[in-house]
Motif scaffolding. Structure first.
Motif, PDB file in Angstrom:
ATOM      1  N   TYR A  43       0.831  -1.215   0.000  1.00  0.00           N
ATOM      2  CA  TYR A  43       0.000   0.000   0.000  1.00  0.00           C
ATOM      3  C   TYR A  43       0.864   1.264   0.000  1.00  0.00           C
ATOM      4  CZ  TYR A  43      -4.087   2.833   1.241  1.00  0.00           C
ATOM      5  OH  TYR A  43      -5.098   3.750   1.253  1.00  0.00           O
ATOM      6  N   LEU A  44       2.098   1.134   0.504  1.00  0.00           N
ATOM      7  CA  LEU A  44       3.012   2.285   0.496  1.00  0.00           C
ATOM      8  C   LEU A  44       3.708   2.435  -0.854  1.00  0.00           C
ATOM      9  CD1 LEU A  44       4.707   1.938   3.985  1.00  0.00           C
ATOM     10  CD2 LEU A  44       2.971   3.577   3.286  1.00  0.00           C
ATOM     11  N   LEU A  45       3.599   1.399  -1.702  1.00  0.00           N
ATOM     12  CA  LEU A  45       4.382   1.412  -2.936  1.00  0.00           C
ATOM     13  C   LEU A  45       3.552   1.703  -4.187  1.00  0.00           C
ATOM     14  CD1 LEU A  45       6.684  -1.641  -2.193  1.00  0.00           C
ATOM     15  CD2 LEU A  45       7.329   0.766  -2.201  1.00  0.00           C
ATOM     16  N   THR A  46       2.243   1.488  -4.111  1.00  0.00           N
ATOM     17  CA  THR A  46       1.453   1.677  -5.328  1.00  0.00           C
ATOM     18  C   THR A  46       0.039   2.150  -5.008  1.00  0.00           C
ATOM     19  OG1 THR A  46       0.576   0.608  -7.295  1.00  0.00           O
ATOM     20  CG2 THR A  46       0.698  -0.724  -5.314  1.00  0.00           C
ATOM     21  N   ASP A  47      -0.627   2.704  -6.004  1.00  0.00           N
ATOM     22  CA  ASP A  47      -2.007   3.120  -5.841  1.00  0.00           C
ATOM     23  C   ASP A  47      -2.957   2.261  -6.651  1.00  0.00           C
ATOM     24  OD1 ASP A  47      -1.299   5.184  -4.189  1.00  0.00           O
ATOM     25  OD2 ASP A  47      -1.009   6.597  -5.838  1.00  0.00           O
ATOM     26  N   ARG A  48      -2.393   1.387  -7.504  1.00  0.00           N
ATOM     27  CA  ARG A  48      -3.263   0.608  -8.370  1.00  0.00           C
ATOM     28  C   ARG A  48      -3.633  -0.726  -7.742  1.00  0.00           C
ATOM     29  NH1 ARG A  48      -1.490  -0.283 -14.212  1.00  0.00           N
ATOM     30  NH2 ARG A  48      -3.412  -1.482 -14.035  1.00  0.00           N
ATOM     31  N   PHE A  49      -4.914  -1.093  -7.874  1.00  0.00           N
ATOM     32  CA  PHE A  49      -5.436  -2.274  -7.192  1.00  0.00           C
ATOM     33  C   PHE A  49      -4.697  -3.551  -7.591  1.00  0.00           C
ATOM     34  CE2 PHE A  49      -8.864  -5.519  -6.599  1.00  0.00           C
ATOM     35  CZ  PHE A  49      -8.893  -5.432  -5.227  1.00  0.00           C
ATOM     36  N   ILE A  50      -4.549  -3.763  -8.887  1.00  0.00           N
ATOM     37  CA  ILE A  50      -3.941  -5.010  -9.349  1.00  0.00           C
ATOM     38  C   ILE A  50      -2.471  -5.089  -8.945  1.00  0.00           C
ATOM     39  CG2 ILE A  50      -3.486  -4.043 -11.660  1.00  0.00           C
ATOM     40  CD1 ILE A  50      -4.535  -7.614 -11.302  1.00  0.00           C
ATOM     41  N   THR A  51      -1.771  -3.946  -9.041  1.00  0.00           N
ATOM     42  CA  THR A  51      -0.371  -3.914  -8.617  1.00  0.00           C
ATOM     43  C   THR A  51      -0.251  -4.179  -7.123  1.00  0.00           C
ATOM     44  OG1 THR A  51      -0.427  -1.960 -10.022  1.00  0.00           O
ATOM     45  CG2 THR A  51       1.711  -2.655  -9.242  1.00  0.00           C
ATOM     46  N   LEU A  52      -1.218  -3.650  -6.383  1.00  0.00           N
ATOM     47  CA  LEU A  52      -1.256  -3.843  -4.936  1.00  0.00           C
ATOM     48  C   LEU A  52      -1.278  -5.338  -4.600  1.00  0.00           C
ATOM     49  CD1 LEU A  52      -1.488  -1.913  -2.530  1.00  0.00           C
ATOM     50  CD2 LEU A  52      -3.951  -2.144  -2.659  1.00  0.00           C
ATOM     51  N   LEU A  53      -2.169  -6.057  -5.269  1.00  0.00           N
ATOM     52  CA  LEU A  53      -2.264  -7.495  -5.044  1.00  0.00           C
ATOM     53  C   LEU A  53      -0.948  -8.191  -5.380  1.00  0.00           C
ATOM     54  CD1 LEU A  53      -5.800  -8.293  -6.501  1.00  0.00           C
ATOM     55  CD2 LEU A  53      -5.045  -8.698  -4.169  1.00  0.00           C
ATOM     56  N   LEU A  54      -0.364  -7.812  -6.523  1.00  0.00           N
ATOM     57  CA  LEU A  54       0.871  -8.458  -6.962  1.00  0.00           C
ATOM     58  C   LEU A  54       2.019  -8.180  -6.001  1.00  0.00           C
ATOM     59  CD1 LEU A  54       0.717  -7.935 -10.828  1.00  0.00           C
ATOM     60  CD2 LEU A  54       0.351 -10.033  -9.517  1.00  0.00           C
ATOM     61  N   ILE A  55       2.217  -6.877  -5.684  1.00  0.00           N
ATOM     62  CA  ILE A  55       3.335  -6.531  -4.795  1.00  0.00           C
ATOM     63  C   ILE A  55       3.168  -7.212  -3.444  1.00  0.00           C
ATOM     64  CG2 ILE A  55       4.512  -4.659  -3.585  1.00  0.00           C
ATOM     65  CD1 ILE A  55       3.961  -2.848  -5.844  1.00  0.00           C
ATOM     66  N   SER A  56       1.931  -7.239  -2.950  1.00  0.00           N
ATOM     67  CA  SER A  56       1.686  -7.861  -1.658  1.00  0.00           C
ATOM     68  C   SER A  56       2.124  -9.328  -1.664  1.00  0.00           C
ATOM     69  CB  SER A  56       0.204  -7.747  -1.334  1.00  0.00           C
ATOM     70  OG  SER A  56      -0.046  -8.215  -0.062  1.00  0.00           O
ATOM     71  N   GLY A  57       1.764 -10.034  -2.737  1.00  0.00           N
ATOM     72  CA  GLY A  57       2.199 -11.423  -2.855  1.00  0.00           C
ATOM     73  C   GLY A  57       3.710 -11.540  -2.922  1.00  0.00           C
ATOM     74  N   VAL A  58       4.338 -10.661  -3.705  1.00  0.00           N
ATOM     75  CA  VAL A  58       5.798 -10.713  -3.851  1.00  0.00           C
ATOM     76  C   VAL A  58       6.494 -10.416  -2.525  1.00  0.00           C
ATOM     77  CG1 VAL A  58       7.769  -9.583  -4.932  1.00  0.00           C
ATOM     78  CG2 VAL A  58       5.772 -10.150  -6.308  1.00  0.00           C
ATOM     79  N   VAL A  59       5.979  -9.424  -1.780  1.00  0.00           N
ATOM     80  CA  VAL A  59       6.577  -9.109  -0.485  1.00  0.00           C
ATOM     81  C   VAL A  59       6.469 -10.312   0.448  1.00  0.00           C
ATOM     82  CG1 VAL A  59       6.368  -7.661   1.581  1.00  0.00           C
ATOM     83  CG2 VAL A  59       6.202  -6.618  -0.663  1.00  0.00           C
ATOM     84  N   GLY A  60       5.309 -11.000   0.392  1.00  0.00           N
ATOM     85  CA  GLY A  60       5.157 -12.207   1.201  1.00  0.00           C
ATOM     86  C   GLY A  60       6.217 -13.242   0.879  1.00  0.00           C
ATOM     87  N   ILE A  61       6.444 -13.458  -0.423  1.00  0.00           N
ATOM     88  CA  ILE A  61       7.451 -14.440  -0.847  1.00  0.00           C
ATOM     89  C   ILE A  61       8.855 -14.023  -0.415  1.00  0.00           C
ATOM     90  CG2 ILE A  61       8.597 -15.415  -2.875  1.00  0.00           C
ATOM     91  CD1 ILE A  61       5.878 -15.395  -4.268  1.00  0.00           C
ATOM     92  N   LEU A  62       9.186 -12.748  -0.648  1.00  0.00           N
ATOM     93  CA  LEU A  62      10.518 -12.258  -0.258  1.00  0.00           C
ATOM     94  C   LEU A  62      10.745 -12.424   1.240  1.00  0.00           C
ATOM     95  CD1 LEU A  62      11.093  -8.948  -2.260  1.00  0.00           C
ATOM     96  CD2 LEU A  62      12.331 -11.107  -2.448  1.00  0.00           C
ATOM     97  N   SER A  63       9.703 -12.078   2.040  1.00  0.00           N
ATOM     98  CA  SER A  63       9.846 -12.195   3.494  1.00  0.00           C
ATOM     99  C   SER A  63      10.142 -13.633   3.878  1.00  0.00           C
ATOM    100  CB  SER A  63       8.572 -11.757   4.202  1.00  0.00           C
ATOM    101  OG  SER A  63       8.145 -10.520   3.756  1.00  0.00           O
ATOM    102  N   ALA A  64       9.432 -14.568   3.232  1.00  0.00           N
ATOM    103  CA  ALA A  64       9.652 -15.975   3.556  1.00  0.00           C
ATOM    104  C   ALA A  64      11.085 -16.378   3.259  1.00  0.00           C
ATOM    105  CB  ALA A  64       8.673 -16.849   2.774  1.00  0.00           C
ATOM    106  N   MET A  65      11.608 -15.931   2.098  1.00  0.00           N
ATOM    107  CA  MET A  65      12.970 -16.317   1.726  1.00  0.00           C
ATOM    108  C   MET A  65      14.008 -15.687   2.645  1.00  0.00           C
ATOM    109  SD  MET A  65      12.747 -16.077  -2.355  1.00  0.00           S
ATOM    110  CE  MET A  65      12.405 -17.507  -3.327  1.00  0.00           C
ATOM    111  N   ILE A  66      13.897 -14.374   2.858  1.00  0.00           N
ATOM    112  CA  ILE A  66      14.855 -13.692   3.739  1.00  0.00           C
ATOM    113  C   ILE A  66      14.798 -14.297   5.134  1.00  0.00           C
ATOM    114  CG2 ILE A  66      15.466 -11.493   4.815  1.00  0.00           C
ATOM    115  CD1 ILE A  66      14.191 -10.111   2.376  1.00  0.00           C
ATOM    116  N   GLY A  67      13.552 -14.491   5.621  1.00  0.00           N
ATOM    117  CA  GLY A  67      13.380 -15.042   6.967  1.00  0.00           C
ATOM    118  C   GLY A  67      14.017 -16.414   7.100  1.00  0.00           C
ATOM    119  N   TYR A  68      13.827 -17.242   6.077  1.00  0.00           N
ATOM    120  CA  TYR A  68      14.405 -18.578   6.168  1.00  0.00           C
ATOM    121  C   TYR A  68      15.929 -18.508   6.232  1.00  0.00           C
ATOM    122  CZ  TYR A  68      15.487 -23.417   5.450  1.00  0.00           C
ATOM    123  OH  TYR A  68      15.987 -24.673   5.631  1.00  0.00           O
ATOM    124  N   GLY A  69      16.495 -17.671   5.366  1.00  0.00           N
ATOM    125  CA  GLY A  69      17.949 -17.514   5.376  1.00  0.00           C
ATOM    126  C   GLY A  69      18.465 -17.085   6.739  1.00  0.00           C
ATOM    127  N   ALA A  70      17.819 -16.085   7.317  1.00  0.00           N
ATOM    128  CA  ALA A  70      18.252 -15.571   8.617  1.00  0.00           C
ATOM    129  C   ALA A  70      18.085 -16.637   9.696  1.00  0.00           C
ATOM    130  CB  ALA A  70      17.442 -14.325   8.980  1.00  0.00           C
TER     131      ALA A  70
END
Lengths: 293, 289
Positions: free
Chosen positions: A220-247
């Motif tokens: 929500y801090l990165l985009t104003d468009r609905f579809i992009t919002l959904l996509l970025i949210s999913g990507v952030v979830g995936i990135l968090s999982a990967m970074i978290g696992y590494g740490a």
């Protein structure tokens, strides 16, 4: 596929499933309902255990879904009877969660269901619990469950894309042009309950809450468009999982906790540096404007 | 104390029961203000956020010292509420999402630190696990003294400044008009919430301590519309929940203390919801007939 990859895949699936349904809740200012549901699901799981005497998937899914919807229903009825909404959420989820924790302590040691599991999940054990059909192993049950829910969520979002979008941003207008707003509301609650249930057993309450709320807010801090919002949210979830696992592997700490912390780091980065809505970026822009004038 | 020994509890349990009674009263009273200021969920975030503070203190000093733990808890609890304010004021994120972010990230980080301690210091010795759901049976006399004295002081301050707090909560503009130090009273109230959370986490646990701030006053709300009565009734409900939760968890094996206290409070809430003389379901239905 090896052990590590299964865990990362599970984390990513949780991230993308919860991230996408969570962002819809956030737009409707219902993030704390997500927090409440992901706590009370525990009661559904424990209740299902007492009824079926097993830790099988289906009774648990049903139990958890029932309690999840009941949570939303109780909060709404208390709110309608005149209690302010934050207190209504507070009283419902603490009561049901406390009940779940107390019931767990009656189960004893024979089953792998305890309070620690409820909070942190057992993501490290996910690869061992595989789907067996006729003696053949088809990968972890958790991955299948999460995958199914993700596909279901994606189909629902695709089919009702317009309805969801309009009733999220302008409920009044939606009602006016005949969008079934109440239906969309319970559709969302159903999606969130399912995502929570599918994730809860493998990653625990903490990470479910984190994945439901934080990636959506970050997007929500990165985009104003609905579809992009959904996509970025999913990507952030995936990135968090990967970074978290590494740490988690590096420091030898809780995987679920590390993934939750990683969502926090990504949020902080967006909060400070988002080109459009970041705090520092806005400050810099103001300074530039002041210098120009 | 004699009352408890009649019931056949040993000296340590007597202390624990006294502590739980007073803690319940203090949190029920202070919770009344929290409820009216619509800060119930913020107090929940504050409570969850105390976990990393406790762990950081253990990692830094590597001793089990309750005063150090409580200082750490207060610091991260404070940091969490500041973070919520910062997110709300400096970005487009709304209050409920900001609270959710802070709860899950701070608590998740707390769990990371907890497992780090277990790996590197053999932390089960430190008994930090009990901070999650609370364990009255593991409390020793000095722990309970902190809880008892802290609760007494908090209750006294609430009684002493009751009128001022009432004015600030209901009508801040008026309070300013008659020359009350609004900001100071605000901070005092905030510190009291922080303090009750911090002294309560050992007994009730970080996950559920906020329920003792939320539920008893909310139950009281069904019986009265006056803040004075509500604060007293909320306190009494809290005290009953505290002591019955403590008794149940010390007499029955394995029952965690915090959840039992919360369930007792929920039970009182349920009864109040049905029968409360002001807003309860039954009296309202009777009025309709």
């Amino acid at each position: 596929m090896n052990y590590t990859l299964w865990i990362i895949l599970t984390g990513c699936l949780v991230g993308v499933t919860c991230g996408m349904s969570g962002v819809l809740l956030m737009l409707k200012k219902m993030s704390m309902i997500a927090d409440a549901i992901s706590h009370t699901v525990l009661l559904g799981i424990v209740g299902a255990f007492f009824v079926s005497q097993s830790l099988n998937g289906l009774p648990m899914l049903i139990g958890a879904a029932v309690v999840g919807l009941a949570t939303a229903f109780f909060v709404e009825s208390l709110h309608r009877s005149g209690i302010q909404s934050d207190a209504a959420i507070g009283v419902v989820f603490t009561s049901l969660f406390a009940l779940g924790v107390v019931l767990i302590s009656f189960i004893g040691d024979q089953v792998h269901l305890d309070t620690k599991h409820a909070l942190m999940g057992e993501i490290a054990f996910v690869p061992w619990d595989t789907l067996q059909i006729k003696g053949e192993s088809y990968g972890p049950v958790a991955v299948w469950m999460l995958g199914t829910v993700l596909v279901l969520n994606l189909i629902l979002i695709a089919v009702f894309y317009k309805e969801i979008k309009i009733s999220t941003f302008d409920p009044q207008y939606a009602k006016l042009i005949g969008v079934p707003v109440a239906f969309v509301h319970y559709l969302l609650m159903g999606m969130v309950s399912l995502s929570t249930v599918a994730s809860f057993d493998s990653v625990g309450a903490i990470l479910v809450v984190a994945m439901l709320i934080v990636p959506g807010a970050t997007a929500y801090l990165l985009t104003d468009r609905f579809i992009t919002l959904l996509l970025i949210s999913g990507v952030v979830g995936i990135l968090s999982a990967m970074i978290g696992y590494g740490a988690a592997v590096y420091w030898n700490v809780s995987i679920a906790g590390a993934m939750a912390s990683a969502t926090g780091l990504l949020f902080l980065a967006a909060f400070l540096f988002s080109p459009k809505h970041g705090w520092l970026m806005k400050k810099a822009k103001q300074r530039r404007l002041a210098a120009n004038s | 104390m004699d009352f408890f020994s009649v019931l056949g509890f040993d000296a340590n349990t007597e202390w624990v029961l006294t502590g739980s009674l007073l803690l319940g009263f203090a949190s029920g009273t202070i919770g009344s203000f929290v409820l009216l200021r619509k800060q119930s969920l913020i107090s929940d975030a504050m409570a969850h956020a105390t976990l990393p503070g406790v762990c950081i203190m253990y990692i830094l000093f590597q001793v089990k010292s309750i005063p150090l733990f409580l200082i750490g808890a207060a610091l991260t609890g404070l940091l969490a509420t500041q973070a919520i304010q910062l997110i709300i004021h400096r970005s487009r994120i709304k209050t409920d999402a900001a609270i959710g972010i802070v709860i899950s990230v701070f608590f998740g980080f707390g769990i990371v630190l907890l497992t780090y301690i277990q790996q590197h210091f053999g932390g089960s010795k430190a008994g930090l696990d009990t901070f999650i759901f609370g364990q009255a049976a593991s409390l020793v006399k000095s722990d309970v003294q902190v809880i008892t004295i802290g609760s007494l002081i908090l209750t006294m301050i609430a009684a002493l400044f009751f009128k001022e707090f009432k004015t600030v909560v209901f009508d801040p503009a008026f309070a300013k008009g008659i020359g009350l130090p609004v900001r100071l009273l605000d901070s005092l109230l905030f510190s009291m919430v922080l303090l009750v959370v911090v002294i309560g986490i050992q007994m009730v646990g970080v996950v559920l301590i906020a329920a003792l701030l939320i539920t008893p006053p909310l139950a009281a709300r069904f019986w009265t519309e006056q803040l004075g009565v509500m604060a007293f009734l909320g306190g009494s409900f809290g005290a009953v929940s505290g002591i019955s939760g403590a008794i149940l968890s010390t007499t029955i094996d394995h029952l965690p203390t915090g959840p039992m206290m919360v369930l007792s409070a929920s039970f009182i809430f349920f009864l109040s919801f049905l029968f409360g003389s002001k807003k309860g379901m039954l009296p309202r239905m009777v009025k309709l007939l």
